[in-house]
Design an enzyme around this catalytic site. Structure first.
Site, PDB file in Angstrom:
ATOM      1  N   SER A 114     -10.408  -0.163   6.866  1.00 24.00           N
ATOM      2  CA  SER A 114      -9.754  -0.035   5.553  1.00 24.00           C
ATOM      3  C   SER A 114      -9.018  -1.276   5.057  1.00 24.00           C
ATOM      4  O   SER A 114      -8.523  -1.275   3.934  1.00 24.00           O
ATOM      5  CB  SER A 114      -8.774   1.140   5.562  1.00 24.00           C
ATOM      6  OG  SER A 114      -9.464   2.351   5.473  1.00 24.00           O
ATOM      7  N   SER A 124      -9.981   2.072   2.609  1.00 27.14           N
ATOM      8  CA  SER A 124      -9.077   2.817   1.765  1.00 27.14           C
ATOM      9  C   SER A 124      -8.060   1.942   1.024  1.00 27.14           C
ATOM     10  O   SER A 124      -7.516   2.373   0.007  1.00 27.14           O
ATOM     11  CB  SER A 124      -8.314   3.837   2.616  1.00 27.14           C
ATOM     12  OG  SER A 124      -7.465   3.180   3.545  1.00 27.14           O
ATOM     13  N   LYS A 170       0.848  -1.207   0.000  1.00 27.04           N
ATOM     14  CA  LYS A 170       0.000   0.000   0.000  1.00 27.04           C
ATOM     15  C   LYS A 170       0.878   1.249   0.000  1.00 27.04           C
ATOM     16  O   LYS A 170       1.872   1.317   0.728  1.00 27.04           O
ATOM     17  CB  LYS A 170      -0.909  -0.024   1.235  1.00 27.04           C
ATOM     18  CG  LYS A 170      -1.955   1.097   1.247  1.00 27.04           C
ATOM     19  CD  LYS A 170      -2.906   0.979   2.443  1.00 27.04           C
ATOM     20  CE  LYS A 170      -3.955   2.089   2.439  1.00 27.04           C
ATOM     21  NZ  LYS A 170      -4.865   2.025   3.607  1.00 27.04           N
TER      22      LYS A 170
END
Lengths: 99, 499
Positions: free
Chosen positions: B180, B156, B81
């Site tokens: 998330s 997210s 990420k």
């Protein structure tokens, strides 16, 4: 009555160092009104002398040994800087003309 | 050979690399080819460096050839990420304010991936600064759900979930502040875990809400998720909120997968009205399945959970308004309007207005409001009291049951654009996941079938006390095995992007 006015949003934007456009202020005032009305629900539940929690863990005063460790050299520290002068961060003026 | 490598689980691939059946370079190349093939449609990645990834892979192959034992995932590719700093790759948190930024240091999670011999394929898309549930808040375009390209991949960490679901990576990292990891895992048909707060390091993780942010794994199955969890978790002296305790035995628990006699609580408040019927149907079937596997199931009430969402949307924006003050246009990142006539303060305000997207601005303003003199007690103070009540609900519940279960999300993946102009509707995606962030306990989402009305994945959320992460893996693995026996195949094989 709305929870938050356009003028309040403009004030908060100044405090947050956000140069928002006029149309952004209008849009945010309307959206924040909805959000603040919804999150105000916490006031119905949180009554009496319930202690606040700022954190999930009961940790306090975590120290590391006071030992020198390698850090970044000046080139590494300045590598992402928008402007550099003489191994230092170059920034816009921070004092007014009269100072 | 390419598709065969992609189909292997991470644990199988790690074993095949160790025994010399294949190499990390071959596996990495297969995944890089897959990214070239499908990422134009999925848009899971913000940055891929083919040569650098192959170089990492060849280095791991060489280490293994010399007899090194970096760990069971050595040589296995991973998608990372873009909220974790990486000194050899740009790190943007999907924000314009950090476009092209190369951090001078690696996050602890990054360092541990490298030490374990994992090969970082690239950086994945996300909602800007991890604020959102759909990746629509990315400054670099929306990621698409491999099950249906017109729908959101969750957020997210939506780039990470889409990458794993589209077989562009066998594993991915994420961060979970309000859901998330678990929400994108659920809507993409994957396993995703939020470790106990402090169980995985926040050092080098670009901060959103520091009292809630928790790095965790994505994988296609429970064992792989446990292996990645184990690879990057554990105490880190560089993070003062890191827990100084051994990593819970998550891999052993994922292998054990036995829940005979385990006490399972169904959270009464995370059920019923407002949930998609197909989500509830699969959830209730899975609860029956748990009973069939020997678990003792009881309904448990957590009355404060109803106010958790409201408390979260005061606490997280408050912490974000403080954390994001560091983006001041002085030391790194974007600088706008510095033409010699403007003051530092004016340059700061212009840069932040141009560099931050709408959701980030909304949360900074909301947080500044909640922390303002005159409003502090009514909003931030009350939210912190609700946080105490949520913790008490968990403590009481875990006095009578070993784990709690609920749906991971109220609905399956929603269409891109549907909630983009309605922040409150978007926030509801985190309804079931937020309580565990506020209390800091362990939680995991495991696929529990497809909703009959839309054929999209549904997630079961399993919550356990702090530092009992292994229980979530034990239950997750039991559900996974029972559903595979029942259906004769794994869930992902039904996706349009199955290989």
């Amino acid at each position: 009555m709305s929870a938050i006015t356009r003028d309040e949003v403009a004030h908060l934007a100044r405090l947050s160092r956000l140069a928002l456009h006029e149309d952004e202020l209008d849009q945010l005032a309307a959206q924040l009104d909805v959000i603040i009305s919804a999150v105000a629900k916490v006031q119905e539940v949180a009554q009496g002398d319930i202690p606040p929690s700022s954190h999930a863990l009961p940790l306090t005063n975590v120290y590391r040994p006071d030992e020198a460790r390698p850090g970044l050299d000046p080139d590494q520290a300045l590598a992402g800087a928008p402007a550099v002068e003489d191994e230092r961060f170059r920034v816009p003026r921070i004092l007014g003309e009269e100072a | 050979m390419g598709a065969e490598l992609l189909r292997m689980s991470a644990s199988e691939l790690g074993a095949a690399i160790r025994t010399g059946e294949t190499t990390s370079a071959a596996a990495t190349e297969a995944y890089l080819d897959r990214i070239v093939e499908v990422d134009g449609e999925v848009h899971a990645f913000l940055h891929v460096d083919r040569e650098a990834a192959l170089e990492q892979a060849r280095a791991v192959d060489a280490r293994l050839a010399e007899g090194a034992e970096p760990g069971p995932l050595a040589g296995v590719p991973v998608a990372h990420k873009d909220v974790f700093t990486t000194k050899d790759m740009p790190t943007t948190a999907a924000s314009k304010i950090l476009e092209g930024w190369r951090p001078p240091y690696d996050a602890t999670v990054t360092t541990r991936l490298r030490e374990a011999g994992l090969v970082i394929l690239g950086k994945t898309n996300m909602d800007e600064f991890a604020m959102g549930s759909s990746t629509e808040n990315s400054a670099y375009g929306t990621t698409r759900n491999p099950w249906d390209l017109s729908r959101i991949p969750g957020g997210s960490s939506g780039g990470s979930s889409a990458a794993v679901a589209a077989y562009e990576a066998p594993l991915a990292t994420g961060t979970d502040t309000g859901g998330s990891i678990r929400q994108p895992a659920a809507v993409c048909g994957l396993v995703g875990a939020k470790p106990t707060y402090g169980g995985s390091s926040r050092y080098g993780l670009i901060a959103f809400a520091s009292s809630l942010d928790t790095p965790g794994p994505f994988a296609r199955n429970v064992l792989d998720a446990a292996m990645l969890h184990e690879a990057f978790s554990g105490h880190d002296p560089r993070d003062s909120t890191s827990v100084d305790a051994p990593v819970p035995p998550v891999v052993e628990a994922a292998r054990r997968a036995d829940i005979e006699g385990l006490r399972v609580g169904v959270v009464k408040e995370l059920d019923g009205e407002g949930y998609q019927p197909g989500v509830l149907r699969r959830f209730h079937e899975t609860v029956e399945l748990l009973e069939g596997l020997g678990a003792k199931v009881a309904e448990v009430s957590c009355p404060s959970f109803g106010a958790a969402l409201a408390a979260y949307y005061l606490i997280a924006p408050s912490e974000c308004s403080s954390n994001l003050a560091r983006f001041d246009a002085m030391r790194y990142g974007l600088r706008v309007g510095d033409d010699g006539t403007r003051s530092a303060e004016e340059v700061m305000a212009l840069t932040r207005a141009e560099g931050f997207g709408p959701e980030v601005k909304r949360r900074i303003i909301l947080g500044t409001y909640a922390l303002s003199s005159g409003y502090y007690d009514a909003y931030y103070g009350s939210a912190q009291q609700v946080r105490t009540l949520v913790k008490r609900d968990f403590d009481a519940a875990f006095g009578s049951v070993d784990v709690l279960v609920s749906p991971t999300t109220p609905t399956t993946a929603f269409p891109i654009g549907e909630r983009a102009d309605d922040p409150m509707a978007m926030y509801l995606a985190d309804l079931c996941t937020i309580p565990s962030n506020l209390a800091g306990n362990a939680a995991l989402s495991v696929p529990c079938g497809l909703a009959p009305e839309d054929g999209l994945p549904v997630g079961l959320q399993i919550m356990a006390p702090a530092l009992a992460d292994d229980r979530t893996y034990r239950v997750g693995a039991a559900v996974e095995a029972a559903l595979a026996r029942q259906n004769g195949s794994d869930l992902l094989s039904g996706s349009a992007f199955a290989v």
